[in-house]
Design a protein around this motif. Structure first.
Motif, PDB file in Angstrom:
ATOM      1  N   LYS A 111       0.816  -1.231   0.000  1.00 17.30           N
ATOM      2  CA  LYS A 111       0.000   0.000   0.000  1.00 17.30           C
ATOM      3  C   LYS A 111       0.848   1.279   0.000  1.00 17.30           C
ATOM      4  O   LYS A 111       0.426   2.301   0.550  1.00 17.30           O
ATOM      5  CB  LYS A 111      -0.968   0.020   1.183  1.00 17.30           C
ATOM      6  CG  LYS A 111      -2.007  -1.080   1.176  1.00 17.30           C
ATOM      7  CD  LYS A 111      -2.986  -0.890   2.330  1.00 17.30           C
ATOM      8  CE  LYS A 111      -4.063  -1.971   2.330  1.00 17.30           C
ATOM      9  NZ  LYS A 111      -5.025  -1.777   3.443  1.00 17.30           N
ATOM     10  N   THR A 112       2.030   1.230  -0.577  1.00 15.71           N
ATOM     11  CA  THR A 112       2.889   2.412  -0.625  1.00 15.71           C
ATOM     12  C   THR A 112       3.360   2.648  -2.058  1.00 15.71           C
ATOM     13  O   THR A 112       3.246   1.773  -2.921  1.00 15.71           O
ATOM     14  CB  THR A 112       4.121   2.250   0.276  1.00 15.71           C
ATOM     15  OG1 THR A 112       4.952   1.199  -0.232  1.00 15.71           O
ATOM     16  CG2 THR A 112       3.730   1.955   1.712  1.00 15.71           C
ATOM     17  N   VAL A 128      -6.240   7.737   0.058  1.00 13.14           N
ATOM     18  CA  VAL A 128      -5.471   8.022   1.270  1.00 13.14           C
ATOM     19  C   VAL A 128      -6.404   8.110   2.475  1.00 13.14           C
ATOM     20  O   VAL A 128      -6.112   7.589   3.555  1.00 13.14           O
ATOM     21  CB  VAL A 128      -4.661   9.325   1.108  1.00 13.14           C
ATOM     22  CG1 VAL A 128      -4.013   9.722   2.428  1.00 13.14           C
ATOM     23  CG2 VAL A 128      -3.592   9.157   0.034  1.00 13.14           C
ATOM     24  N   ARG A 129      -7.553   8.736   2.283  1.00  7.48           N
ATOM     25  CA  ARG A 129      -8.522   8.872   3.375  1.00  7.48           C
ATOM     26  C   ARG A 129      -9.031   7.510   3.826  1.00  7.48           C
ATOM     27  O   ARG A 129      -9.235   7.271   5.021  1.00  7.48           O
ATOM     28  CB  ARG A 129      -9.698   9.744   2.920  1.00  7.48           C
ATOM     29  CG  ARG A 129     -10.706  10.041   4.030  1.00  7.48           C
ATOM     30  CD  ARG A 129     -11.924  10.790   3.514  1.00  7.48           C
ATOM     31  NE  ARG A 129     -11.578  12.053   2.897  1.00  7.48           N
ATOM     32  CZ  ARG A 129     -11.773  12.341   1.616  1.00  7.48           C
ATOM     33  NH1 ARG A 129     -12.301  11.431   0.801  1.00  7.48           N
ATOM     34  NH2 ARG A 129     -11.434  13.510   1.136  1.00  7.48           N
ATOM     35  N   GLU A 130      -9.238   6.598   2.880  1.00  5.69           N
ATOM     36  CA  GLU A 130      -9.733   5.258   3.206  1.00  5.69           C
ATOM     37  C   GLU A 130      -8.610   4.299   3.606  1.00  5.69           C
ATOM     38  O   GLU A 130      -8.858   3.114   3.810  1.00  5.69           O
ATOM     39  CB  GLU A 130     -10.484   4.679   1.995  1.00  5.69           C
ATOM     40  CG  GLU A 130     -11.715   5.470   1.577  1.00  5.69           C
ATOM     41  CD  GLU A 130     -12.789   5.478   2.640  1.00  5.69           C
ATOM     42  OE1 GLU A 130     -12.926   4.444   3.337  1.00  5.69           O
ATOM     43  OE2 GLU A 130     -13.481   6.500   2.787  1.00  5.69           O
ATOM     44  N   ARG A 131      -7.392   4.815   3.676  1.00  8.13           N
ATOM     45  CA  ARG A 131      -6.215   4.048   4.079  1.00  8.13           C
ATOM     46  C   ARG A 131      -5.913   2.880   3.134  1.00  8.13           C
ATOM     47  O   ARG A 131      -5.343   1.857   3.531  1.00  8.13           O
ATOM     48  CB  ARG A 131      -6.345   3.557   5.527  1.00  8.13           C
ATOM     49  CG  ARG A 131      -6.528   4.675   6.537  1.00  8.13           C
ATOM     50  CD  ARG A 131      -6.434   4.186   7.959  1.00  8.13           C
ATOM     51  NE  ARG A 131      -5.085   3.707   8.272  1.00  8.13           N
ATOM     52  CZ  ARG A 131      -4.042   4.503   8.563  1.00  8.13           C
ATOM     53  NH1 ARG A 131      -4.183   5.829   8.550  1.00  8.13           N
ATOM     54  NH2 ARG A 131      -2.867   3.962   8.845  1.00  8.13           N
ATOM     55  N   ASP A 132      -6.312   3.049   1.872  1.00  7.71           N
ATOM     56  CA  ASP A 132      -5.927   2.078   0.854  1.00  7.71           C
ATOM     57  C   ASP A 132      -4.545   2.409   0.293  1.00  7.71           C
ATOM     58  O   ASP A 132      -3.967   1.615  -0.448  1.00  7.71           O
ATOM     59  CB  ASP A 132      -6.947   2.063  -0.290  1.00  7.71           C
ATOM     60  CG  ASP A 132      -8.277   1.471   0.143  1.00  7.71           C
ATOM     61  OD1 ASP A 132      -8.253   0.406   0.789  1.00  7.71           O
ATOM     62  OD2 ASP A 132      -9.331   2.073  -0.142  1.00  7.71           O
ATOM     63  N   MET A 150      -0.823   4.544   1.582  1.00  8.85           N
ATOM     64  CA  MET A 150      -0.062   5.298   2.582  1.00  8.85           C
ATOM     65  C   MET A 150       1.137   5.944   1.902  1.00  8.85           C
ATOM     66  O   MET A 150       1.838   5.298   1.114  1.00  8.85           O
ATOM     67  CB  MET A 150       0.391   4.373   3.709  1.00  8.85           C
ATOM     68  CG  MET A 150      -0.772   3.797   4.519  1.00  8.85           C
ATOM     69  SD  MET A 150      -0.254   2.642   5.804  1.00  8.85           S
ATOM     70  CE  MET A 150       0.225   1.227   4.792  1.00  8.85           C
ATOM     71  N   ALA A 177       1.498  14.433   3.700  1.00 12.68           N
ATOM     72  CA  ALA A 177       1.469  13.007   4.055  1.00 12.68           C
ATOM     73  C   ALA A 177       2.692  12.246   3.547  1.00 12.68           C
ATOM     74  O   ALA A 177       2.904  11.099   3.947  1.00 12.68           O
ATOM     75  CB  ALA A 177       0.199  12.360   3.505  1.00 12.68           C
TER      76      ALA A 177
END
Length: 471
Positions: free
Chosen positions: A93-94, A159-163, A165, A195
């Motif tokens: 996820k990066t 990014v808001r849904e943490r899908d 980072m 971020a």
């Protein structure tokens, strides 16, 4: 999509024998150098010569450059070089590098170019943009990617849904910053930048530099190296620009007559609004021309299909709005026609920059209604040139701008009404003596038949009743 043509248009080059030497002198080596040579890229463009070496040294870049100047390679090659040096290990996820673009079309083209430049280097890329499946994008970035190309809106959602980072993102590129400003993305861009890794390396590119972009550069860049490859808000010398005077209702006919010219082989027509773009496209098809249209209300698949049809010659006319067309880079566009002038004079520069690329000649024609004269003057101020009028379809002076003619027309209209009234019965009364909204002619009414005014001595529109008199 023809990746070869896309890359040649974006990086733009003529082949020559010292290609490898030119890019090698900028610090590009190994598989990337082989890829540039295999793709047919030539001697580095001015923006690449100025921007690549400082980025290879880890410096931030503030670039003033138009689309088509070669800036995609200017920011991609240094990033790809450093990612290759890091190895292949990534966290889920990066992304190691993030490239932000204002439009979906530009994002697609950037990724296409990066894939060509990184051929054989085992660099993973992904696209994050609106209008297509979110789930497929989440799946693509789940194991982590080297280079993520994105539009700010969809990226913010992930990014808001943490899908996704961004803490491991060490390279950030903001392409076409002025258009991001126009589209209202600047606050999203700032949140995204915050971020990313604190020690990131950043590049900001913009075709113009309004005050807000200068402020953004101060916020995001650390002691940047500024590179500029052409004077701000100027147009390419290869483009012949002119004006055709025509009232709005005449423009359809004028455009059709222009398109009958066989020299107009590949034409982009710009409309000011999405509704206007659809209307122009419908009119062109009714007049016997095959045209495609792109604007913000079209799905990503529809926009890409229209762009592909235009690129491969299936249609020779592409109608577009400013935002949808920003970043489009199609080789060989012969003409740009401004059906409407844009609200912002800077957009004129971006519009006509679709033609006259890579050393080719280009033609830009603008249809101007008298109501657009103020916008035309703004364009001429920003390009620092007076546009020549090659045709005038206005005929008689515009009565709005010619008080004498307006008076003559009003007087003529009054005389016509007098003559018509003289021919009517009942002294010219157009209602034949009847009450205006129905009822019998006045001569047929009985004496005293008129209804009395109800309300007596009350005020007509509300208010208190007068005091009653004593009996």
């Amino acid at each position: 999509m023809d990746h070869q043509n896309t890359a040649e248009a974006i990086v733009s080059a003529e082949q020559n024998s010292d290609n490898q030497t030119g890019f090698a002198e900028l610090g590009i080596a190994g598989v990337l150098l082989k890829a540039t040579h295999a793709a047919g890229f030539s001697t580095p463009k001015p923006i690449q010569v100025q921007a690549i070496p400082p980025q290879m040294e880890g410096r931030d870049i503030f670039g003033i450059a138009q689309t088509g100047s070669g800036k995609t390679a200017a920011f991609s090659l240094p990033i790809l070089s450093k990612i290759i040096a890091l190895g292949t290990k990534r966290r889920p996820k990066t992304c190691r590098a993030l490239i932000l673009a204002p439009t979906r079309e530009l994002a697609v083209q950037i990724e296409d170019t990066i894939k060509i430049l990184a051929k054989g280097a085992h660099i993973s890329t992904a696209l994050v943009l609106g209008g297509v499946s979110r789930n497929s994008q989440v799946k693509k970035i789940a194991p982590g990617v080297d280079v993520l190309v994105a539009t700010p809106g969809r990226l913010t959602d992930l990014v808001r849904e943490r899908d996704l980072m961004l803490a491991d993102t060490k390279w950030l590129v903001l392409d076409e910053g002025d258009r991001m400003l126009d589209m209202g993305f600047i606050n999203d861009v700032k949140r995204i930048a915050r971020a990313t890794a604190p020690d990131r390396q950043t590049a900001l590119f913009s075709a113009t530099m309004p005050d807000e972009i200068a402020e953004l550069a101060k916020d995001l860049l650390k002691e940047p190296v500024r590179v500029e490859v052409s004077p701000q808000s100027t147009t390419a010398a290869e483009i012949v620009q002119s004006v055709v005077l025509a009232r709005t209702k005449q423009k359809r006919q004028v455009l059709s007559a222009m398109l009958a010219d066989a020299s107009m082989k590949s034409v982009m027509v710009f409309a000011r609004t999405k509704h206007g773009a659809d209307r122009v496209t419908r009119d062109l098809e009714r007049d016997g021309f095959k045209a495609a249209v792109i604007h913000g209300n079209k799905s990503q698949n529809a926009r890409q299909r229209a762009l592909n049809d235009f690129r491969d010659g299936s249609v020779r006319i592409l109608v577009a709005t400013d935002i949808a067309a920003r970043g489009i880079d199609v080789p060989g566009i012969s003409h740009v026609v401004n059906f409407d002038l844009p609200d912002e004079a800077e957009s004129y520069v971006h519009r006509i920059g679709r033609t006259g690329r890579n050393g080719r000649d280009g033609v830009a024609v603008t249809l101007v209604d008298p109501s657009e004269n103020a916008k035309l003057r703004q364009v001429e101020r920003i390009i620092r040139a007076k546009l020549s009028v090659i045709a005038d379809h206005l005929g008689s002076p515009d009565p709005v701008r010619n008080p004498a003619e307006k008076h003559e027309r009003n007087e003529a209209a009054t005389n016509d009404n007098v003559r018509l009234d003289a021919k009517r019965p009942n002294g010219g009364n157009r209602n034949n003596g009847k009450q205006r909204f129905g009822g019998k002619p006045a001569g047929e009414r009985k004496p005293g038949a008129e209804k009395p005014f109800r309300g007596n001595n009350k005020r007509r529109f509300g208010g208190k009743k007068p005091a009653r008199h004593a009996a």
